[in-house]
Structures are given as structure tokens and as C-alpha cells.
Design a protein around this motif. Structure first.
Motif, PDB file in Angstrom:
ATOM      1  N   GLU A 134       0.859  -1.184   0.000  1.00 11.93           N
ATOM      2  CA  GLU A 134       0.000   0.000   0.000  1.00 11.93           C
ATOM      3  C   GLU A 134       0.895   1.235   0.000  1.00 11.93           C
ATOM      4  N   GLU A 135       0.744   2.071  -1.008  1.00 15.17           N
ATOM      5  CA  GLU A 135       1.583   3.255  -1.139  1.00 15.17           C
ATOM      6  C   GLU A 135       0.728   4.513  -1.181  1.00 15.17           C
ATOM      7  N   SER A 136       1.273   5.583  -0.630  1.00 15.81           N
ATOM      8  CA  SER A 136       0.595   6.884  -0.664  1.00 15.81           C
ATOM      9  C   SER A 136       0.983   7.604  -1.946  1.00 15.81           C
ATOM     10  N   MET A 137      -0.013   8.051  -2.668  1.00 17.42           N
ATOM     11  CA  MET A 137       0.203   8.713  -3.954  1.00 17.42           C
ATOM     12  C   MET A 137      -0.499  10.070  -3.958  1.00 17.42           C
ATOM     13  N   LEU A 138       0.033  10.993  -4.739  1.00 19.28           N
ATOM     14  CA  LEU A 138      -0.594  12.302  -4.900  1.00 19.28           C
ATOM     15  C   LEU A 138      -1.565  12.249  -6.063  1.00 19.28           C
ATOM     16  N   ASP A 139      -2.825  12.493  -5.782  1.00 21.21           N
ATOM     17  CA  ASP A 139      -3.846  12.543  -6.820  1.00 21.21           C
ATOM     18  C   ASP A 139      -3.733  13.893  -7.530  1.00 21.21           C
ATOM     19  N   GLU A 140      -3.349  13.863  -8.805  1.00 21.68           N
ATOM     20  CA  GLU A 140      -3.116  15.105  -9.541  1.00 21.68           C
ATOM     21  C   GLU A 140      -4.405  15.895  -9.763  1.00 21.68           C
ATOM     22  N   ASP A 141      -5.550  15.207  -9.776  1.00 16.83           N
ATOM     23  CA  ASP A 141      -6.826  15.914  -9.989  1.00 16.83           C
ATOM     24  C   ASP A 141      -7.258  16.688  -8.749  1.00 16.83           C
ATOM     25  N   THR A 142      -7.106  16.052  -7.579  1.00 19.34           N
ATOM     26  CA  THR A 142      -7.574  16.678  -6.334  1.00 19.34           C
ATOM     27  C   THR A 142      -6.444  17.291  -5.521  1.00 19.34           C
ATOM     28  N   ASP A 143      -5.173  17.009  -5.915  1.00 16.85           N
ATOM     29  CA  ASP A 143      -4.006  17.481  -5.169  1.00 16.85           C
ATOM     30  C   ASP A 143      -4.024  16.965  -3.735  1.00 16.85           C
ATOM     31  N   GLN A 144      -4.624  15.790  -3.537  1.00 15.26           N
ATOM     32  CA  GLN A 144      -4.693  15.160  -2.226  1.00 15.26           C
ATOM     33  C   GLN A 144      -3.933  13.834  -2.247  1.00 15.26           C
ATOM     34  N   MET A 145      -3.419  13.438  -1.066  1.00 14.08           N
ATOM     35  CA  MET A 145      -2.740  12.162  -0.947  1.00 14.08           C
ATOM     36  C   MET A 145      -3.768  11.040  -0.849  1.00 14.08           C
ATOM     37  N   ILE A 146      -3.581  10.015  -1.652  1.00 16.52           N
ATOM     38  CA  ILE A 146      -4.474   8.857  -1.616  1.00 16.52           C
ATOM     39  C   ILE A 146      -3.622   7.593  -1.464  1.00 16.52           C
ATOM     40  N   ASN A 147      -4.236   6.528  -0.980  1.00 19.76           N
ATOM     41  CA  ASN A 147      -3.557   5.238  -0.850  1.00 19.76           C
ATOM     42  C   ASN A 147      -3.865   4.376  -2.063  1.00 19.76           C
ATOM     43  N   GLU A 148      -2.833   3.727  -2.564  1.00 14.76           N
ATOM     44  CA  GLU A 148      -2.976   2.875  -3.740  1.00 14.76           C
ATOM     45  C   GLU A 148      -2.379   1.510  -3.434  1.00 14.76           C
ATOM     46  N   LEU A 149      -3.120   0.458  -3.725  1.00 11.74           N
ATOM     47  CA  LEU A 149      -2.672  -0.911  -3.485  1.00 11.74           C
ATOM     48  C   LEU A 149      -1.991  -1.426  -4.751  1.00 11.74           C
ATOM     49  N   ARG A 150      -0.704  -1.746  -4.613  1.00 11.44           N
ATOM     50  CA  ARG A 150       0.071  -2.193  -5.768  1.00 11.44           C
ATOM     51  C   ARG A 150       0.551  -3.627  -5.579  1.00 11.44           C
ATOM     52  N   PHE A 151       0.418  -4.393  -6.657  1.00 11.62           N
ATOM     53  CA  PHE A 151       0.852  -5.783  -6.675  1.00 11.62           C
ATOM     54  C   PHE A 151       2.115  -5.854  -7.540  1.00 11.62           C
ATOM     55  N   TYR A 152       3.291  -5.819  -6.872  1.00 10.54           N
ATOM     56  CA  TYR A 152       4.574  -5.833  -7.579  1.00 10.54           C
ATOM     57  C   TYR A 152       4.964  -7.261  -7.927  1.00 10.54           C
ATOM     58  N   TYR A 153       5.667  -7.417  -9.056  1.00 13.19           N
ATOM     59  CA  TYR A 153       6.158  -8.739  -9.439  1.00 13.19           C
ATOM     60  C   TYR A 153       7.447  -8.592 -10.256  1.00 13.19           C
ATOM     61  N   ASN A 154       8.317  -9.610 -10.165  1.00 15.74           N
ATOM     62  CA  ASN A 154       9.605  -9.553 -10.858  1.00 15.74           C
ATOM     63  C   ASN A 154       9.648 -10.432 -12.099  1.00 15.74           C
ATOM     64  N   LEU A 155       8.496 -10.911 -12.549  1.00 18.81           N
ATOM     65  CA  LEU A 155       8.440 -11.807 -13.702  1.00 18.81           C
ATOM     66  C   LEU A 155       9.056 -11.178 -14.946  1.00 18.81           C
ATOM     67  N   ASP A 156       8.885  -9.872 -15.117  1.00 16.75           N
ATOM     68  CA  ASP A 156       9.384  -9.186 -16.308  1.00 16.75           C
ATOM     69  C   ASP A 156      10.732  -8.506 -16.080  1.00 16.75           C
ATOM     70  N   ASN A 157      11.392  -8.823 -14.964  1.00 11.86           N
ATOM     71  CA  ASN A 157      12.706  -8.243 -14.713  1.00 11.86           C
ATOM     72  C   ASN A 157      13.723  -8.736 -15.739  1.00 11.86           C
ATOM     73  N   SER A 158      14.799  -7.982 -15.865  1.00  3.82           N
ATOM     74  CA  SER A 158      15.912  -8.384 -16.719  1.00  3.82           C
ATOM     75  C   SER A 158      16.782  -9.399 -15.992  1.00  3.82           C
ATOM     76  N   LYS A 159      17.528 -10.198 -16.761  1.00  2.00           N
ATOM     77  CA  LYS A 159      18.515 -11.103 -16.157  1.00  2.00           C
ATOM     78  C   LYS A 159      19.771 -10.350 -15.722  1.00  2.00           C
ATOM     79  N   GLN A 160      19.846  -9.085 -16.069  1.00  2.00           N
ATOM     80  CA  GLN A 160      20.962  -8.234 -15.645  1.00  2.00           C
ATOM     81  C   GLN A 160      20.599  -7.666 -14.283  1.00  2.00           C
ATOM     82  N   LEU A 161      21.319  -8.067 -13.239  1.00  2.00           N
ATOM     83  CA  LEU A 161      21.017  -7.593 -11.897  1.00  2.00           C
ATOM     84  C   LEU A 161      21.177  -6.079 -11.811  1.00  2.00           C
ATOM     85  N   HIS A 162      20.361  -5.455 -10.978  1.00  4.43           N
ATOM     86  CA  HIS A 162      20.421  -4.013 -10.718  1.00  4.43           C
ATOM     87  C   HIS A 162      20.097  -3.182 -11.960  1.00  4.43           C
ATOM     88  N   SER A 163      19.288  -3.704 -12.852  1.00  3.83           N
ATOM     89  CA  SER A 163      18.975  -2.920 -14.059  1.00  3.83           C
ATOM     90  C   SER A 163      17.487  -2.984 -14.381  1.00  3.83           C
TER      91      SER A 163
END
Length: 530
Positions: free
Chosen positions: A438-467
Motif C-alpha cells: 500500500e503506497e501513498s500517492m498524490l492525486d493530480e486531480d484533487t491534489d490530495q494524498m491517496i492510498n494505492e494498493l500495488r501488486f509488484y512482481y519480478n516476472l518481467d525483470n531483466s537477467k541483468q542484476l540491478h537494471s
């Protein structure tokens, strides 16, 4: 240039041979072997996990991969057990991890042969556009001088092998980009550690040394694949250099003391070194080349690194919730301490003591602003998920994902996977590929902070570490419960109908996860023409 390089290498051999009182000649084909001091694990008939040589030889990578373990972290655990075999993980963590070295000699020259070979090294050079400094390093260490001989541009095979034939070591960086077995091993091992796993390949010609004595900022796992290499390992020189966060300079021989391990690694042998242990390796006495891999983990993965995130986030929380952290510094604070022109500390004053008490109170109160769940999310995203390798999928697994059956047919039509999600059984493809944050994001329309639920995944990561840029899906708040259920049910499968209970929104969410390749079914899927 090459001729001189060869002469320097021979001089180095003569220098060390004289220094260590070895009465051998450079040109003799058969030298008397030096009796090295060994601190190692002896494989005997009494070992619980090794009853005979036949069982040792059957303990192979293919056997581990063919287990098809439901939990991906269990596969990584089995691979680590194979790496340190016959030592158990419990014993290793109790007696060796971050404490001291472990040397395991093996009477099994093919033990690591599935991981890599000289032939594969040569093939990689010939078939890929490897760049000096990025993929390949040419190094030498003669007469106490460490040098890198990298030209500019592509590492052409004939040039690399010319350096090698004239006494230079060849280091292959990020081999997971080119060697499938190394990539598969690293991707599975990181599932166990929950930390990045790196690898370098080192090829050293006979009668040479490629690197000066030094220590690294990693937990190092050395596997001898081909040839032989003489290793000397030394304890950290001080408590300050124990478990360091950064690697050391190149040391002179007189700076490192006496080795605690002086041994020749042969094919199948294993060596573990905690970060901070000084080491050097050569082929000055072995009559042969050496090919070894060094796997690494836990680089900048310490409590200090984690506490940096904890303290920073706690300060941000305190700034928002406690006015005392926003109060101004007292007037004249710069005169409460430090050195004056006479280079003597200023006398302690009432104002200085009050300032010190205020600082101590604010620092102490930071613990009331710790959000450990958020801190773990932030640290793991930055240090693991964003930079880790994508999962290595077996052929059996691919038959049960969205990738199966999608291809172009000779008649110009395409196929697509055919699956009825309402009756299918699914689970996440890996245990440690995902993070729900859960991350706090700035809503550009309302200029208010909102919470956004993000589902991160590394499936599309590169085989090059740190890139990498870790990908994510924004999950509607009302869908978060169902995603958490997928986490909690792992490694078991769950029927989509049991997960969604005829909820069309949930069914659409599952379909989105499926189409991104994040889910795997319990049975093979079939393909149908579009």
C-alpha cells in the motif's frame, strides 16, 4: 606486449616458489605436491547423508529440479543443501554462516559439471557480443601488482585466448545472461535466501594469479568446476573489517598475516567464505588451469541497511504526527559543541545539556513512529524485487501457464491457451516473486494524498542484476482481500470458483493475473485456434 606478459607470469611463479621453499622447476611436468594445511570437512562413511560414493553421485541437480516441489522456496533450499552437501543447513547456519569458512572436498569430479564447462565458456565468447568491462575482465597479479588489461569494445575470442595463453585470468561477469544452468540455479537459489544471488566465472591459466589478496562484501560460495586452484584464506584483520558493507582494497602480502586455510580446490570441491575474510587464489603450483564459479548473496543486506530505511521512515512519520520534530533548533546551537579555534572542546553549558536532552528524547521517541510492515515493504522492494532475477520456469511449468499454446500456425492463424478459469485450480507461480504494497500517492486531480494498493512482481525483470524497473498492477481496494488469499493459500492450489464465489470483478482480476503469466494451473492447458 604479450611476450612480456608471459615472462612476468613466469617470474611470479619463480618468486613464489622460492618464497615458499618449493624445490620445483617451472618446466617440469610432474612436481612434488606441497602438503597444504587443510581445515575442511571430511566426507567419511560415518556421515549421515553420505553412506557411499554411489549416493553422492546420485545427488545431482537434475534430481532436485525433477522433484517438482510445490513451494519454490523449498526448491531453493534443496539447491543450497546440494551446494554445501553433506553439511546440513542447520549446522551450516549455526557454525559457519557469517562466522567462519567451510571447505568441503569431494571425491566427485563431475559434481558441478552441469552448471558450467570450458566448452560453454568458449561457446559464449564465440556466439555473443561480450564487452570488456561489462561482461569480461582480463586481469593479472604479478610481483604484487594487480592489473586489468581490458581493451575497448567487443571481447573477441582470439584476443581473449591470447591474453589467457600469456598468463592472464579471464573473469566472466553476469554469466546468467548467457549460461542457462547458471541462471536457473541463481533464480531458484534467490527464492531461498530472499536476497539477490550473483555469480562470476573465473578462468585462470596455469602458473598464474589473477587477483591480489582482498576481501569482499558478499557471502561467497566457490565451486570448482574444472582444473585445480590453490586458495589461501585469512581471518578478518579486525572487528571493523568483520562483515563489511564494502569490499577492500588490494592488500600486499605482508598485510594479511598467516592463512587459516591453505588448500588446493579440485573439481567438485566447495568453499564458503563470509564477507570480510581475505583470500587469494592461484595456479602457481597446480600444473593446470582452473575454472571456478563464485556465487554470492547478502550484499548490503545487513541490519544496518534495513535500519537506514526504518529510521528514515520513522522520521517521516514523526514529522507528520509530532510537532516536537518540527520545532526549530535553539538559537546559537552551533556554539554548544565542536572545536573552536584553539582546537579544544568548548565547556559544557546549561544550554548544551538541554540541547543534548532534547535530542536524546527525540531519538528515543522515534521507536513510537516505527511502521515495521511498511519498512519491510520498502526495503524488500528496493533491495530484492526491483533488482532480482526473473523466475526460471521449467518446461512442465510452462505447460501450465498462459505461454503454452500461443504460436503462429502455417496457415497464418494463431493459437491461444484454452482454459476455463471458473473451474481451474490456480496459484501464484512463485513464493517470492510478488509483493502487495500500500503506497501513498498524490492525486493530480484533487491534489490530495491517496492510498494505492500495488501488486509488484519480478516476472518481467531483466537477467541483468540491478537494471530493472519492477512492474506492478494497481489492485482495487475491494480486491485486496482476494489477492491476499492467493498469498496465504500458496503453495496449495485453489479453485477460482472458491476464490471468487461468482464475483465477476474477482474473476476479471484472476484473468488479468493469468494473462500476465503470474498464475499457474494445477493441470496442463491446451491450445485452440483463434
Amino acid at each position: 606486449m604479450n611476450k612480456n606478459k608471459r615472462n612476468n607470469t613466469m617470474s611470479a611463479f619463480e618468486y613464489y616458489a622460492k618464497k615458499r621453499n618449493i624445490e620445483d622447476s617451472v618446466n617440469r611436468k610432474h612436481k612434488n605436491k606441497k602438503k597444504f594445511k587443510k581445515i575442511s570437512v571430511k566426507i567419511t562413511k560415518n556421515e549421515k547423508d553420505v553412506k557411499d560414493l554411489k549416493k553422492l553421485k546420485s545427488h545431482t541437480l537434475n534430481n532436485i529440479y525433477n522433484l517438482n516441489l510445490k513451494d519454490s522456496s523449498k526448491t531453493g533450499q534443496k539447491l543450497f543443501e546440494w551446494l554445501i552437501h553433506p553439511i546440513s543447513i542447520d549446522n551450516f547456519m549455526k557454525n559457519n554462516w557469517e562466522k567462519t569458512i567451510l571447505h568441503v572436498p569431494r571425491n566427485s569430479s563431475n559434481y558441478f559439471s552441469q552448471l558450467f564447462s570450458l566448452t560453454e565458456f568458449d561457446t559464449i565468447l564465440r556466439e555473443n557480443n561480450l564487452q570488456y568491462g561489462t561482461n569480461v575482465d582480463i586481469t593479472s597479479y604479478t610481483d604484487n601488482v594487480r592489473e586489468t588489461h581490458n581493451p575497448v569494445g567487443r571481447a573477441f575470442p582470439h584476443v581473449v585466448w591470447d591474453y589467457f595463453n600469456n598468463g592472464c585470468s579471464v573473469r566472466l561477469l553476469n554469466p546468467q545472461l548467457f549460461a542457462s544452468e547458471i541462471y536457473k540455479f541463481m533464480a531458484n537459489l534467490q527464492e531461498y535466501f530472499g536476497s539477490l544471488v550473483g555469480c562470476n566465472v573465473y578462468l585462470t591459466p596455469s602458473f598464474s594469479q589473477g587477483f591480489a589478496p582482498h576481501y569482499d562484501d558478499i557471502e561467497a560460495f566457490v565451486v570448482q568446476v574444472d582444473g585445480e586452484k590453490h586458495w589461501r584464506v585469512y581471518k578478518p584483520r579486525s572487528e571493523f573489517e568483520t562483515l563489511p558493507r564494502t569490499s577492500s582494497k588490494n592488500f600486499d602480502q605482508n598485510e594479511v598475516g598467516e592463512p587459516i586455510l591453505d588448500v588446493i580446490l579440485r573439481p567438485g570441491d566447495f568453499l564458503y567464505m563470509p564477507r570480510g575474510y581475505i583470500h587469494q587464489a592461484d595456479t602457481l603450483f597446480t600444473e593446470t588451469h582452473s575454472l571456478h564459479l563464485t556465487f554470492s548473496s547478502y550484499q548490503q543486506n545487513s541490519m544496518y541497511d534495513f535500519l537506514q530505511v526504518v529510521v528514515n521512515n520513522s522520521l517521516n512519520n514523526a514529522l507528520k504526527n509530532d510537532i516536537s520534530y518540527r520545532s526549530g533548533l535553539p538559537i546559537g546551537y552551533q556554539h554548544f559543541g565542536g572545536l573552536c579555534e584553539s582546537e579544544k572542546p568548548l565547556p559544557r553549558t546549561v544550554q548544551r545539556q538541554q540541547f543534548e536532552n532534547q535530542i536524546n528524547q527525540l531519538v528515543g521517541n522515534l521507536k513510537n513512529h516505527i511502521d515495521l510492515d511498511h519498512d519491510i515493504d520498502m526495503f524488500s522492494l528496493k533491495n530484492y524485487y526491483t533488482n532480482s532475477l526473473p523466475p526460471s520456469m521449467s518446461n512442465d511449468e510452462l505447460l501450465r501457464t498462459v505461454t503454452n499454446g500461443t504460436k503462429m500456425l502455417p496457415n497464418g492463424t494463431t493459437t491461444k491457451p484454452m482454459i476455463d478459469l471458473e473451474i481451474a485450480e490456480v496459484k501464484l507461480i512463485r513464493k517470492n516473486c510478488f509483493r502487495l504494497v500500500e503506497e501513498s500517492m498524490l492525486d493530480e486531480d484533487t491534489d490530495q494524498m491517496i492510498n494505492e494498493l500495488r501488486f509488484y512482481y519480478n516476472l518481467d525483470n531483466s537477467k541483468q542484476l540491478h537494471s530493472n524497473e519492477c512492474q506492478f498492477i494497481v489492485i482495487p481496494d475491494e480486491m485486496g482481500l482476494f489477492v491476499k488469499k492467493l498469498f496465504n493459500i500458496y503453495p496449495s492450489f485453489i479453485k477460482v470458483s472458491d476464490l471468487c464465489d461468482d464475483n465477476e470483478q474477482v474473476l476479471q482480476l484472476v484473468n488479468d493475473l493469468w494473462e500476465r503469466g503470474l498464475l499457474i494451473t494445477s493441470k496442463n492447458i491446451t491450445a485452440m485456434s483463434n
